[in-house]
Design a protein around this motif. Sequence first.
Motif, mmCIF file in Angstrom:
data_model
loop_
_atom_site.group_PDB
_atom_site.id
_atom_site.type_symbol
_atom_site.label_atom_id
_atom_site.label_comp_id
_atom_site.label_asym_id
_atom_site.label_seq_id
_atom_site.Cartn_x
_atom_site.Cartn_y
_atom_site.Cartn_z
ATOM 1 N N LEU A 44 -8.610 18.034 4.447
ATOM 2 C CA LEU A 44 -9.555 17.399 3.590
ATOM 3 C C LEU A 44 -10.893 17.777 3.736
ATOM 4 O O LEU A 44 -11.333 18.034 4.881
ATOM 5 C CB LEU A 44 -9.472 15.990 3.270
ATOM 6 N N SER A 45 -12.079 17.502 3.011
ATOM 7 C CA SER A 45 -13.243 17.479 3.292
ATOM 8 C C SER A 45 -13.941 16.162 3.774
ATOM 9 O O SER A 45 -12.872 15.208 3.688
ATOM 10 C CB SER A 45 -14.328 17.757 2.249
ATOM 11 N N PRO A 46 -14.889 15.932 4.764
ATOM 12 C CA PRO A 46 -14.889 14.698 5.204
ATOM 13 C C PRO A 46 -15.065 13.460 4.376
ATOM 14 O O PRO A 46 -14.698 12.326 4.581
ATOM 15 C CB PRO A 46 -16.378 14.902 5.847
ATOM 16 N N SER A 47 -15.794 13.594 3.236
ATOM 17 C CA SER A 47 -15.787 12.542 2.221
ATOM 18 C C SER A 47 -14.498 11.981 1.624
ATOM 19 O O SER A 47 -14.387 10.586 1.857
ATOM 20 C CB SER A 47 -16.667 12.783 1.131
ATOM 21 N N PRO A 48 -13.719 12.669 1.258
ATOM 22 C CA PRO A 48 -12.402 12.105 0.792
ATOM 23 C C PRO A 48 -11.581 11.654 1.918
ATOM 24 O O PRO A 48 -10.808 10.485 1.879
ATOM 25 C CB PRO A 48 -11.634 13.351 0.114
ATOM 26 N N THR A 105 0.817 -1.259 -0.046
ATOM 27 C CA THR A 105 0.137 0.014 0.154
ATOM 28 C C THR A 105 1.092 1.341 -0.020
ATOM 29 O O THR A 105 1.869 1.418 0.700
ATOM 30 C CB THR A 105 -0.915 -0.051 1.146
ATOM 31 N N LYS A 106 0.411 2.043 -0.732
ATOM 32 C CA LYS A 106 1.464 3.506 -0.888
ATOM 33 C C LYS A 106 0.480 4.451 0.036
ATOM 34 O O LYS A 106 -0.498 4.675 0.213
ATOM 35 C CB LYS A 106 1.289 4.033 -2.301
ATOM 36 N N ILE A 107 1.375 4.781 1.021
ATOM 37 C CA ILE A 107 0.868 5.620 2.035
ATOM 38 C C ILE A 107 1.424 7.014 1.828
ATOM 39 O O ILE A 107 2.804 7.476 1.727
ATOM 40 C CB ILE A 107 1.331 5.319 3.418
ATOM 41 N N ASP A 108 0.735 8.250 1.505
ATOM 42 C CA ASP A 108 1.237 9.515 1.198
ATOM 43 C C ASP A 108 1.325 10.362 2.577
ATOM 44 O O ASP A 108 0.963 9.693 3.517
ATOM 45 C CB ASP A 108 0.577 10.140 0.181
ATOM 46 N N ALA A 109 1.632 11.591 2.298
ATOM 47 C CA ALA A 109 1.673 12.599 3.543
ATOM 48 C C ALA A 109 0.477 12.557 4.382
ATOM 49 O O ALA A 109 0.415 12.714 5.446
ATOM 50 C CB ALA A 109 2.556 13.789 3.192
ATOM 51 N N ILE A 110 -0.796 12.968 3.421
ATOM 52 C CA ILE A 110 -2.190 12.991 4.052
ATOM 53 C C ILE A 110 -2.505 11.635 4.874
ATOM 54 O O ILE A 110 -2.871 11.658 6.164
ATOM 55 C CB ILE A 110 -3.112 13.322 3.071
ATOM 56 N N ASP A 111 -1.959 10.583 4.320
ATOM 57 C CA ASP A 111 -2.485 9.137 4.936
ATOM 58 C C ASP A 111 -1.556 9.072 6.443
ATOM 59 O O ASP A 111 -2.157 8.503 7.383
ATOM 60 C CB ASP A 111 -1.965 8.012 4.072
ATOM 61 N N ASN A 146 -9.701 3.009 2.827
ATOM 62 C CA ASN A 146 -8.751 2.282 2.183
ATOM 63 C C ASN A 146 -7.935 1.772 2.938
ATOM 64 O O ASN A 146 -7.283 0.854 2.631
ATOM 65 C CB ASN A 146 -8.318 3.394 1.010
ATOM 66 N N LEU A 147 -7.306 2.589 4.043
ATOM 67 C CA LEU A 147 -6.414 2.217 4.936
ATOM 68 C C LEU A 147 -6.852 0.901 5.708
ATOM 69 O O LEU A 147 -5.990 -0.134 6.056
ATOM 70 C CB LEU A 147 -5.879 3.382 5.858
ATOM 71 N N GLU A 148 -8.078 0.778 5.967
ATOM 72 C CA GLU A 148 -8.637 -0.318 6.704
ATOM 73 C C GLU A 148 -8.516 -1.529 5.910
ATOM 74 O O GLU A 148 -8.238 -2.658 6.134
ATOM 75 C CB GLU A 148 -10.076 0.131 7.237
#
Length: 156
Positions: free
Chosen positions: A34-38, A4-10, A45-47
């Motif tokens: 971010l807004s709540p939906s994204p 899994t690619k994890i970026d700075a936001i993740d 996705n992380l789960e």
Amino acid sequence: MPETKIDAIDRKILAILQQDAHTTMEKLAEAVGLSPSPCARRVRNLEAAGVIKRYVAVVDQDKAGLPVSVFASIKLERQREDELDRFAKAISRWPEIVECYLMTGQRDYLLRIVVKDLPAYEAFLKRTLTRLDGVASIESSFALSQVKHAQGLPIG
């Protein structure tokens, strides 16, 4: 499963959830920009990828009446795969063992065992660990105090 690619936001999401898994999606989204939906989509996705394995309550060991941590180093008679598997299966049944690591070096396993007092550990040792087939030796060390116990990983 692909990596899994994890970026700075993740990473920000993970750091916040490791501190407080009860934070609302609105607060989490605001904290990471971010807004709540994204934001919710990223959490899902992380789960799904298994990066977030589960959510738990962190219980205070002392207040739960289990102030004693014992580190037991276990040496097996032989280190064959079937004997390693048998040991791992056996110790998984005992809730007193809260951590177990297969080790390199002189000992085969390092266990962290949590009990209410010294007699409870003695009983656990006599009734369980010493009765396991294939155990050559057990060396116990008692923790005097806990200097650090991080709940989260250094996601940074």
